[in-house]
Design an enzyme around this catalytic site. Sequence first.
Site, PDB file in Angstrom:
ATOM      1  N   ARG A  59     -40.475   5.056  15.734  1.00 37.88           N
ATOM      2  CA  ARG A  59     -39.624   6.116  15.185  1.00 37.88           C
ATOM      3  C   ARG A  59     -40.035   6.400  13.746  1.00 37.88           C
ATOM      4  NH1 ARG A  59     -35.542   4.603  12.569  1.00 37.88           N
ATOM      5  NH2 ARG A  59     -34.732   3.097  14.062  1.00 37.88           N
ATOM      6  N   TYR A 112     -33.778  34.047  15.138  1.00 33.28           N
ATOM      7  CA  TYR A 112     -33.829  33.461  16.478  1.00 33.28           C
ATOM      8  C   TYR A 112     -32.438  32.965  16.871  1.00 33.28           C
ATOM      9  CZ  TYR A 112     -34.526  29.561  19.749  1.00 33.28           C
ATOM     10  OH  TYR A 112     -34.416  28.684  20.796  1.00 33.28           O
ATOM     11  N   ASP A 184     -39.888  30.441   8.711  1.00 33.52           N
ATOM     12  CA  ASP A 184     -40.231  30.107  10.086  1.00 33.52           C
ATOM     13  C   ASP A 184     -41.505  30.885  10.432  1.00 33.52           C
ATOM     14  OD1 ASP A 184     -40.510  29.980  12.854  1.00 33.52           O
ATOM     15  OD2 ASP A 184     -38.355  29.961  13.221  1.00 33.52           O
ATOM     16  N   LYS A 209     -44.653  26.685  20.820  1.00 34.18           N
ATOM     17  CA  LYS A 209     -45.160  28.038  21.008  1.00 34.18           C
ATOM     18  C   LYS A 209     -46.683  28.100  20.791  1.00 34.18           C
ATOM     19  CE  LYS A 209     -40.724  29.081  21.506  1.00 34.18           C
ATOM     20  NZ  LYS A 209     -39.960  27.995  20.927  1.00 34.18           N
TER      21      LYS A 209
END
Length: 389
Positions: A59, A112, A184, A209
């Site tokens: 982690r 978004y 973004d 994406k």
Amino acid sequence: MTDQHPHGHQPHHHFETRAIHAGNTPDPLTGAVVPPIYQVSTYKQDGVGGLRGGYEYSRSANPTRTALEENLAALEGGRRGLAFASGLAAEDTLLRTVLAPGDHVVIPDDAYGGTFRLFAKVVSRWGVDFSVADTSDPAAVQAALTLRTKVIWVETPSNPLLGITDIAALAGIARTAGVKLVVDNTFASPYLQQPLALGADVVVHSTTKYMGGHSDVVGGALVVADEALGEELAYHQNAMGAVAGPFDAWLVLRGIKTLAVRMDRHSENATRVAELLSRHPRVSQVLYPGLPGHPGHETAAKQMKAYGGMVSFRVADGEEAAVAVCDRTRIFTLGESLGGVESLIEHPGRMTHASAAGSPLEVPADLVRLSVGIESADDLLADLQQALG
């Protein structure tokens, strides 16, 4: 800057070279030219507190994720890159790092849907409020600032209306006001646009994406210009735990190697699609920053290398006609998400942006969004022609 790039990456190399080599050091044990998938949760320590290479628990850090994070920093020209389990995990970690109860954020009027939901339904319960502004108008952003504003949030091009924001202009406003500018950069990718070089403080990606590029992985990223902010974000990344797993990190790193050639083809194909749609009698409006008539065309030409693979358009006969077009395509697959090698079509009002219904971010009911893939452009044009009838 060499301390940032321990894998021999030279910052002056061209983008295509950095995409393939940054973070991708041959394995010292075997000479493998691709970083291995370190599918491991914990690491042997050489005595109490004696960590090999700084790894103790995956982690906190994992070598495959480290390779991706170094690559992300190199691509965006940042001091630190961080990889997350999703784009929204990256956004959430960022917001909880830089905001406190009572703070205020300016967000775009066409953000978004998932980002809007995060602000409206999650972060707002934590005592952070937001105003919506047309970020393509610097005066509107200036007017939305309050004494409690800590962040200006921008998407350019925006999702799904393909709005363009002048990053350098907003960076000036942010600097003067003492607030952070977050961009973004998912739609453009670092190949087409470099927000940090234009004055942004933080770049956000859904690596699901264009970075991954093959519709086979979910991931997110943050890249920052400031070392101290990078340290703070890394602390919160570990404390909150929404990290990219090693296989997901490996898939994104694999996708990035072909990012430049893919974005070239996405942009070429999308330009041809936008030109076809703008001539079609059943289309009332085409939203693509590469078209000279687009209100953000000049700004996009100034800050982007090309105009990307996303095209939205409005169908003249209204909502049901728009839905029918989505149902009739054969090569364009009806589906959410974007940025993969295959072309996708969707109806934002009923699909990706349903969470914004009834809000200031509600999208037009006759809107169709295309993620133009890298297939033959001629086949894509023929498919749209038959779907429009």
